[in-house]
Motif scaffolding. Structure first.
Motif, PDB file in Angstrom:
ATOM      1  N   LEU A  69      16.898  -5.065  -4.825  1.00 30.20           N
ATOM      2  CA  LEU A  69      17.278  -3.684  -5.151  1.00 30.20           C
ATOM      3  C   LEU A  69      16.220  -2.659  -4.719  1.00 30.20           C
ATOM      4  O   LEU A  69      16.463  -1.464  -4.775  1.00 30.20           O
ATOM      5  N   HIS A  70      15.039  -3.158  -4.308  1.00 24.59           N
ATOM      6  CA  HIS A  70      13.967  -2.230  -3.933  1.00 24.59           C
ATOM      7  C   HIS A  70      14.057  -1.827  -2.469  1.00 24.59           C
ATOM      8  O   HIS A  70      14.271  -2.668  -1.603  1.00 24.59           O
ATOM      9  N   PRO A  71      13.843  -0.532  -2.202  1.00 25.25           N
ATOM     10  CA  PRO A  71      13.870  -0.078  -0.811  1.00 25.25           C
ATOM     11  C   PRO A  71      12.583  -0.514  -0.108  1.00 25.25           C
ATOM     12  O   PRO A  71      11.535  -0.647  -0.750  1.00 25.25           O
ATOM     13  N   ASP A  72      12.663  -0.738   1.180  1.00 22.96           N
ATOM     14  CA  ASP A  72      11.447  -1.011   1.956  1.00 22.96           C
ATOM     15  C   ASP A  72      10.501   0.171   1.844  1.00 22.96           C
ATOM     16  O   ASP A  72      10.940   1.327   1.792  1.00 22.96           O
ATOM     17  N   LEU A  73       9.201  -0.126   1.842  1.00 20.68           N
ATOM     18  CA  LEU A  73       8.212   0.944   1.909  1.00 20.68           C
ATOM     19  C   LEU A  73       8.225   1.509   3.326  1.00 20.68           C
ATOM     20  O   LEU A  73       8.189   0.746   4.305  1.00 20.68           O
ATOM     21  N   ALA A  74       8.322   2.840   3.404  1.00 29.44           N
ATOM     22  CA  ALA A  74       8.411   3.534   4.699  1.00 29.44           C
ATOM     23  C   ALA A  74       9.545   2.987   5.555  1.00 29.44           C
ATOM     24  O   ALA A  74       9.443   2.911   6.773  1.00 29.44           O
ATOM     25  N   GLU A  86      11.939   8.393  -8.262  1.00 32.33           N
ATOM     26  CA  GLU A  86      10.787   7.576  -8.669  1.00 32.33           C
ATOM     27  C   GLU A  86      10.133   6.928  -7.452  1.00 32.33           C
ATOM     28  O   GLU A  86       8.923   6.996  -7.256  1.00 32.33           O
ATOM     29  N   SER A  87      10.953   6.269  -6.634  1.00 32.26           N
ATOM     30  CA  SER A  87      10.427   5.562  -5.468  1.00 32.26           C
ATOM     31  C   SER A  87       9.787   6.539  -4.488  1.00 32.26           C
ATOM     32  O   SER A  87       8.730   6.253  -3.899  1.00 32.26           O
ATOM     33  N   SER A  88      10.396   7.691  -4.339  1.00 33.20           N
ATOM     34  CA  SER A  88       9.875   8.688  -3.424  1.00 33.20           C
ATOM     35  C   SER A  88       8.466   9.129  -3.861  1.00 33.20           C
ATOM     36  O   SER A  88       7.528   9.198  -3.054  1.00 33.20           O
ATOM     37  N   LYS A  89       8.317   9.368  -5.154  1.00 32.52           N
ATOM     38  CA  LYS A  89       7.020   9.779  -5.698  1.00 32.52           C
ATOM     39  C   LYS A  89       5.978   8.663  -5.508  1.00 32.52           C
ATOM     40  O   LYS A  89       4.822   8.917  -5.155  1.00 32.52           O
ATOM     41  N   GLU A  90       6.397   7.421  -5.710  1.00 34.59           N
ATOM     42  CA  GLU A  90       5.471   6.286  -5.578  1.00 34.59           C
ATOM     43  C   GLU A  90       5.018   6.115  -4.128  1.00 34.59           C
ATOM     44  O   GLU A  90       3.824   5.913  -3.857  1.00 34.59           O
ATOM     45  N   GLN A  91       5.967   6.233  -3.201  1.00 40.02           N
ATOM     46  CA  GLN A  91       5.621   6.051  -1.784  1.00 40.02           C
ATOM     47  C   GLN A  91       4.688   7.179  -1.319  1.00 40.02           C
ATOM     48  O   GLN A  91       3.773   6.957  -0.529  1.00 40.02           O
ATOM     49  N   PRO A 121      13.145  -8.283  -0.059  1.00 36.96           N
ATOM     50  CA  PRO A 121      12.105  -7.441   0.562  1.00 36.96           C
ATOM     51  C   PRO A 121      10.731  -7.599  -0.071  1.00 36.96           C
ATOM     52  O   PRO A 121      10.609  -8.064  -1.210  1.00 36.96           O
ATOM     53  N   PHE A 122       9.729  -7.177   0.669  1.00 35.27           N
ATOM     54  CA  PHE A 122       8.346  -7.134   0.174  1.00 35.27           C
ATOM     55  C   PHE A 122       8.253  -6.027  -0.875  1.00 35.27           C
ATOM     56  O   PHE A 122       8.592  -4.879  -0.600  1.00 35.27           O
ATOM     57  N   VAL A 123       7.817  -6.394  -2.078  1.00 33.22           N
ATOM     58  CA  VAL A 123       7.665  -5.389  -3.145  1.00 33.22           C
ATOM     59  C   VAL A 123       6.220  -5.387  -3.621  1.00 33.22           C
ATOM     60  O   VAL A 123       5.644  -6.440  -3.916  1.00 33.22           O
ATOM     61  N   ILE A 124       5.666  -4.187  -3.678  1.00 34.85           N
ATOM     62  CA  ILE A 124       4.285  -4.001  -4.164  1.00 34.85           C
ATOM     63  C   ILE A 124       4.251  -2.683  -4.920  1.00 34.85           C
ATOM     64  O   ILE A 124       5.004  -1.752  -4.589  1.00 34.85           O
ATOM     65  N   CYS A 125       3.424  -2.608  -5.941  1.00 41.10           N
ATOM     66  CA  CYS A 125       3.328  -1.383  -6.736  1.00 41.10           C
ATOM     67  C   CYS A 125       2.576  -0.323  -5.927  1.00 41.10           C
ATOM     68  O   CYS A 125       1.360  -0.405  -5.771  1.00 41.10           O
ATOM     69  N   ALA A 126       3.316   0.648  -5.409  1.00 41.23           N
ATOM     70  CA  ALA A 126       2.727   1.647  -4.513  1.00 41.23           C
ATOM     71  C   ALA A 126       1.764   2.572  -5.260  1.00 41.23           C
ATOM     72  O   ALA A 126       0.916   3.207  -4.638  1.00 41.23           O
ATOM     73  N   ARG A 127       1.873   2.641  -6.570  1.00 39.64           N
ATOM     74  CA  ARG A 127       0.931   3.495  -7.301  1.00 39.64           C
ATOM     75  C   ARG A 127      -0.418   2.820  -7.482  1.00 39.64           C
ATOM     76  O   ARG A 127      -1.389   3.448  -7.860  1.00 39.64           O
ATOM     77  N   LYS A 159       4.804  -3.974 -12.930  1.00 34.37           N
ATOM     78  CA  LYS A 159       3.803  -2.899 -12.872  1.00 34.37           C
ATOM     79  C   LYS A 159       4.483  -1.564 -12.546  1.00 34.37           C
ATOM     80  O   LYS A 159       4.173  -0.534 -13.143  1.00 34.37           O
ATOM     81  N   ILE A 160       5.401  -1.602 -11.588  1.00 36.17           N
ATOM     82  CA  ILE A 160       6.129  -0.373 -11.226  1.00 36.17           C
ATOM     83  C   ILE A 160       6.833   0.180 -12.472  1.00 36.17           C
ATOM     84  O   ILE A 160       6.777   1.374 -12.768  1.00 36.17           O
ATOM     85  N   ALA A 161       7.465  -0.719 -13.236  1.00 36.92           N
ATOM     86  CA  ALA A 161       8.187  -0.315 -14.453  1.00 36.92           C
ATOM     87  C   ALA A 161       7.224   0.306 -15.471  1.00 36.92           C
ATOM     88  O   ALA A 161       7.543   1.305 -16.124  1.00 36.92           O
ATOM     89  N   TYR A 163       4.388   1.925 -14.935  1.00 37.38           N
ATOM     90  CA  TYR A 163       4.018   3.294 -14.542  1.00 37.38           C
ATOM     91  C   TYR A 163       5.192   4.255 -14.709  1.00 37.38           C
ATOM     92  O   TYR A 163       5.001   5.422 -15.068  1.00 37.38           O
ATOM     93  N   ARG A 164       6.400   3.777 -14.451  1.00 37.42           N
ATOM     94  CA  ARG A 164       7.560   4.656 -14.661  1.00 37.42           C
ATOM     95  C   ARG A 164       7.681   5.013 -16.142  1.00 37.42           C
ATOM     96  O   ARG A 164       7.969   6.157 -16.491  1.00 37.42           O
ATOM     97  N   LEU A 165       7.438   4.035 -17.008  1.00 41.07           N
ATOM     98  CA  LEU A 165       7.501   4.309 -18.453  1.00 41.07           C
ATOM     99  C   LEU A 165       6.401   5.277 -18.881  1.00 41.07           C
ATOM    100  O   LEU A 165       6.627   6.130 -19.745  1.00 41.07           O
TER     101      LEU A 165
END
Ligand SMILES: NC(=O)N[C@H]1NC(=O)NC1=O
Length: 178
Positions: A69-74, A86-91, A121-127, A159-161, A163-165
């Protein structure tokens, strides 16, 4: 979105809960819909831990689905301007808006290689990771085996969750530590 107080969190209706927490796990409102049954939550950590437990208890294909469900980074969705806010802000916080043409083509090629190897997909906490750490992270992680990457990707989702919280629920400095 205004900050939700602990009192509001504890007494929240289902409708508000899903509206406010529906994207804590990217595109996966079912996580919030499910954990609502475990209310009341008196603070951010209790809610985060209920979400993590729900994710951990999913069968393997469910956890793989969460990663999917996660979009690719860039990636293409970012290029089209169709990321969630949320994803836009993290990227953006990772500096992926400043990526050079060369870096972007390296990242997209690695994203494609990663996805064809693992099926998610590759998922990493962008923050927690800037552009260079993301580029070196994917280059190293693509060499892992699938079970390691499923576990690593899910740990990043948590971790992403978190930071969103943090952006949503009032918390003390102590509670802000992951
Ligand atoms: N692919 C990927 O890691 N995407 C995510 N990472 C993050 O911090 N936000 C996302 O959308």
């Amino acid at each position: 979105m205004g900050v939700v107080t602990k009192e509001q969190l504890a007494g929240m209706s289902y409708e508000d809960f899903i509206q406010i927490f529906g994207n804590v796990i990217e595109h996966c409102a079912i996580c919030s819909a499910a954990v609502w049954a475990k209310r009341p939550f008196y603070n951010l950590k209790e809610l985060h831990s209920a979400i993590c437990t729900f994710v951990d208890e999913l069968p393997k294909i469910g956890r793989e689905g969460i990663l999917r469900l996660h979009p690719d980074l860039a990636g293409r969705i970012a290029e089209l301007g169709r990321l969630t806010s949320e994803s836009s802000k993290e990227q953006l916080s990772a500096g992926l808006n400043d990526i050079t043409v060369e870096e972007k083509s390296v990242l997209q090629a690695l994203n494609d290689r990663y996805k064809s190897k693992f099926g998610f997909p590759f998922v990493i906490c962008a923050r927690e990771n800037k552009k260079q750490a993301i580029l070196s992270g994917i280059a190293a992680r693509v060499e892992n085996d699938k079970d390691v990457e499923l576990a690593t990707g899910i740990a990043e989702v948590k971790k992403i969750a978190f930071y969103r919280l943090l952006d949503i629920v009032e918390h003390s400095d102590e509670e802000a530590k992951l």
